[in-house]
Design a protein around this motif. Structure first.
Motif, PDB file in Angstrom:
ATOM      1  N   ARG A  77      51.199  40.083  37.737  1.00 48.86           N
ATOM      2  CA  ARG A  77      51.592  38.674  37.882  1.00 48.86           C
ATOM      3  C   ARG A  77      50.430  37.802  38.322  1.00 48.86           C
ATOM      4  O   ARG A  77      50.341  36.623  37.950  1.00 48.86           O
ATOM      5  CB  ARG A  77      52.746  38.566  38.889  1.00 48.86           C
ATOM      6  N   ALA A  78      49.507  38.375  39.113  1.00 46.69           N
ATOM      7  CA  ALA A  78      48.365  37.607  39.607  1.00 46.69           C
ATOM      8  C   ALA A  78      47.465  37.127  38.469  1.00 46.69           C
ATOM      9  O   ALA A  78      46.757  36.135  38.600  1.00 46.69           O
ATOM     10  CB  ALA A  78      47.556  38.453  40.593  1.00 46.69           C
ATOM     11  N   LYS A  79      47.506  37.838  37.357  1.00 49.70           N
ATOM     12  CA  LYS A  79      46.727  37.422  36.182  1.00 49.70           C
ATOM     13  C   LYS A  79      47.013  35.978  35.807  1.00 49.70           C
ATOM     14  O   LYS A  79      46.114  35.244  35.375  1.00 49.70           O
ATOM     15  CB  LYS A  79      47.054  38.351  35.009  1.00 49.70           C
ATOM     16  N   TYR A  80      48.254  35.544  35.990  1.00 49.29           N
ATOM     17  CA  TYR A  80      48.655  34.197  35.583  1.00 49.29           C
ATOM     18  C   TYR A  80      48.444  33.171  36.692  1.00 49.29           C
ATOM     19  O   TYR A  80      48.336  31.976  36.406  1.00 49.29           O
ATOM     20  CB  TYR A  80      50.132  34.208  35.156  1.00 49.29           C
ATOM     21  N   ASP A  81      48.388  33.604  37.948  1.00 55.17           N
ATOM     22  CA  ASP A  81      48.258  32.677  39.069  1.00 55.17           C
ATOM     23  C   ASP A  81      46.840  32.569  39.617  1.00 55.17           C
ATOM     24  O   ASP A  81      46.521  31.587  40.300  1.00 55.17           O
ATOM     25  CB  ASP A  81      49.209  33.095  40.197  1.00 55.17           C
ATOM     26  N   TYR A  82      46.007  33.577  39.356  1.00 59.29           N
ATOM     27  CA  TYR A  82      44.638  33.578  39.873  1.00 59.29           C
ATOM     28  C   TYR A  82      43.634  33.873  38.761  1.00 59.29           C
ATOM     29  O   TYR A  82      42.764  34.725  38.900  1.00 59.29           O
ATOM     30  CB  TYR A  82      44.485  34.587  41.013  1.00 59.29           C
ATOM     31  N   THR A  83      43.764  33.168  37.673  1.00 53.07           N
ATOM     32  CA  THR A  83      42.850  33.342  36.544  1.00 53.07           C
ATOM     33  C   THR A  83      41.410  33.067  36.977  1.00 53.07           C
ATOM     34  O   THR A  83      41.118  32.059  37.621  1.00 53.07           O
ATOM     35  CB  THR A  83      43.224  32.371  35.407  1.00 53.07           C
ATOM     36  N   GLY A  84      40.509  33.993  36.662  1.00 51.37           N
ATOM     37  CA  GLY A  84      39.108  33.835  37.019  1.00 51.37           C
ATOM     38  C   GLY A  84      38.759  34.287  38.422  1.00 51.37           C
ATOM     39  O   GLY A  84      37.591  34.224  38.817  1.00 51.37           O
ATOM     40  N   LYS A  85      39.755  34.732  39.182  1.00 55.64           N
ATOM     41  CA  LYS A  85      39.514  35.144  40.569  1.00 55.64           C
ATOM     42  C   LYS A  85      39.943  36.591  40.825  1.00 55.64           C
ATOM     43  O   LYS A  85      40.140  37.005  41.971  1.00 55.64           O
ATOM     44  CB  LYS A  85      40.272  34.221  41.526  1.00 55.64           C
ATOM     45  N   MET A  86      40.093  37.367  39.761  1.00 55.76           N
ATOM     46  CA  MET A  86      40.681  38.695  39.897  1.00 55.76           C
ATOM     47  C   MET A  86      39.789  39.684  40.645  1.00 55.76           C
ATOM     48  O   MET A  86      40.291  40.603  41.296  1.00 55.76           O
ATOM     49  CB  MET A  86      41.041  39.246  38.513  1.00 55.76           C
TER      50      MET A  86
END
Length: 476
Positions: A77-86
């Motif tokens: 889910r974080a892929k969609y909320d923290y794009t570029g910050k993984m």
């Protein structure tokens, strides 16, 4: 630019279905090594030692969920909320897992006698397990991240190296060491531990920070999922643990052989789901409900047909894996397979719940099914023996499927994503086929005719539907 379903993505020119194939090939090589070496280990180790190793791996699966706080589920889910910050996100959740591992280890070390009895395991193995837990989560998190971005090559290669090292070292130590069980466990843990340490260092070098915002986000999604994942592991592992306690290690070893057969199915299901989940999340985010409905039906049909074929030849697989001393395990395979079909189907609904961040409801359903399974085991294993555990697990998975379907239908109101009546009808037919196969196991010549007829029909249908299958393969 490529298309996943009708969703446009950058950076990777491989379709989701083709990625599923690569995951399947990789997992078959990785886990296939375990299956292929089972005939060796089942003959070199005594039944007692084989049962004790099964107990070790069962506790590994259960404890790993608690120690990692099931944070890996948040990455999807974080892929969609923290794009570029993984990268920073991964290092943050790794820090949380490291702290959790240290705290739980100290608790166990301060009460070593109690936990050694609880796990039916020497403290040497418990300490080794926790050293492994310190580094394994970093690998799991990175693997999940790469899967969500459809970057699969490096981690497939890494998994293969780990599997070959584990298998080779295990075989070497089992033949060289007088204590065969210790050799098996050291060979299983140490090579992976060294590789995971490298990944752990890479995660910190890449992310090099810990942000409370990321930790809080991961804990909010992951912690409510702990009962779910733990309960899933209890559903698959508690049988072997309880059989060992109620019936003995030898009976647990026979039961484990049946699960080794099922592991072939599990790796196919897991490999397909690794590619299905990113595609499904993207399609759901884009509102492509019709495409999801069509693809899910084909997805389910292909899996069920494969399951029937494996179930028909289960006696031969058991004979190869364990020899005649384990041959009675063939009667455990059909109900285990039906349980895995339920598991496959409920995963479709769990993916919906995960996307909508309804992770607590997932845990409630799974805990209910796991508790039911444990209660049924306590009632029926003493009365009917270890084979009853396969049917109690099937009951647990069936209840789990119904609960998750109910949550998606009545709480999230997204049941229209799937052909639900069609799925449940096919499940009933498969359970009926389970009892037919059990009867055929006593009539080998009749079963061989059925196997040949089934193979001929599948080849004919595959040839007639080849265009449709190729279209499905490219997910166009």
């Amino acid at each position: 630019m490529i298309r996943i379903g009708s969703i446009t993505k950058k950076g990777n020119n491989v379709s989701s279905a083709r990625i599923a194939l690569w995951y399947l090939i990789g997992d078959m090589l990785v886990k296939g090594l375990s299956v292929l070496t089972t005939p060796v280990f089942s003959r070199v180790l005594t039944k007692q030692q084989y049962g004790d190793f099964s107990n070790f791996t069962s506790w590994e699966a259960i404890l790993l969920v608690i120690i990692t706080l099931d944070l890996s589920v948040s990455i999807s889910r974080a892929k969609y909320d923290y794009t570029g910050k993984m990268d920073a996100y991964i290092s943050s959740v790794t820090a949380v897992s490291t702290l959790s591992t240290a705290v739980i280890y100290l608790i166990i070390e301060c009460n070593s006698a109690f936990f050694s009895d609880l796990f039916s395991m020497d403290m040497f193995y418990i300490r080794l397990l926790f050293l492994y837990f310190l580094f394994e989560p970093a690998y799991e998190y990175m693997q999940t991240k790469h899967r969500m971005y459809m970057k699969y090559k490096f981690f497939l290669l890494f998994s293969l190296c780990s599997a070959f090292l584990r298998t080779g070292v295990s075989l070497l130590l089992v033949f060289l060491m007088e204590d065969k069980l210790k050799g098996r466990i050291l060979g299983y843990i140490v090579p992976a531990l060294i590789l995971y340490m490298c990944i752990y260092c890479y995660v910190w070098a890449k992310g090099h920070k810990v942000k409370w915002e990321y930790c809080k986000y991961a804990l909010k999604i992951g912690v409510p999922m702990i009962p779910h994942t733990l309960s899933v592991n209890l559903l698959s592992s508690s049988d072997r643990i309880m059989i060992r306690e109620l019936c003995g290690a030898e009976e647990a070893a026979v039961y484990t052989i049946s699960y080794t057969v099922a592991s072939a199915v599990t790796l196919v299901r897991a490999s397909l789901n690794k590619a299905w989940t990113p595609w499904f999340f993207d399609a759901l985010a884009a509102g492509e409900h019709d495409r999801i409905r069509q693809r899910s039906r084909t997805y389910v049909d292909m899996f069920l047909l494969l399951m029937v074929g494996i179930m028909l030849v289960a006696p031969e697989i058991v004979l190869v894996l364990g020899g005649k001393q384990y041959y009675e395990a063939r009667f455990i395979v059909p109900p285990v397979m039906s349980g895995l079909v339920c598991q496959f189907l409920y995963t479709l609904y769990v993916n919906v719940e995960t996307f909508y961040k309804k992770t607590f409801s997932i845990s409630v359903g799974t805990m209910t099914a796991a508790l039911l399974n444990i209660v049924l085991n306590l009632i029926f294993i003493p009365q009917f023996g270890y084979m009853a555990a396969a049917y109690t697990t099937l009951a647990g998975y069936l209840v789990l499927l119904l609960i998750h379907f109910g949550f998606v239908k009545f709480r999230i109101r997204q049941a229209q994503l799937f052909y639900n009546k069609n799925f449940f009808l096919k499940l009933c037919c498969f359970i009926g086929a389970q009892f037919v196969c059990s009867g055929l196991y006593r009539m080998d010549y009749v079963r061989y005719i059925v196997v040949c007829a089934y193979a001929a029909v599948m080849l004919y249908v595959g040839w007639k539907k080849r265009a449709e299958l190729l279209k499905m393969f490219h997910f166009r």
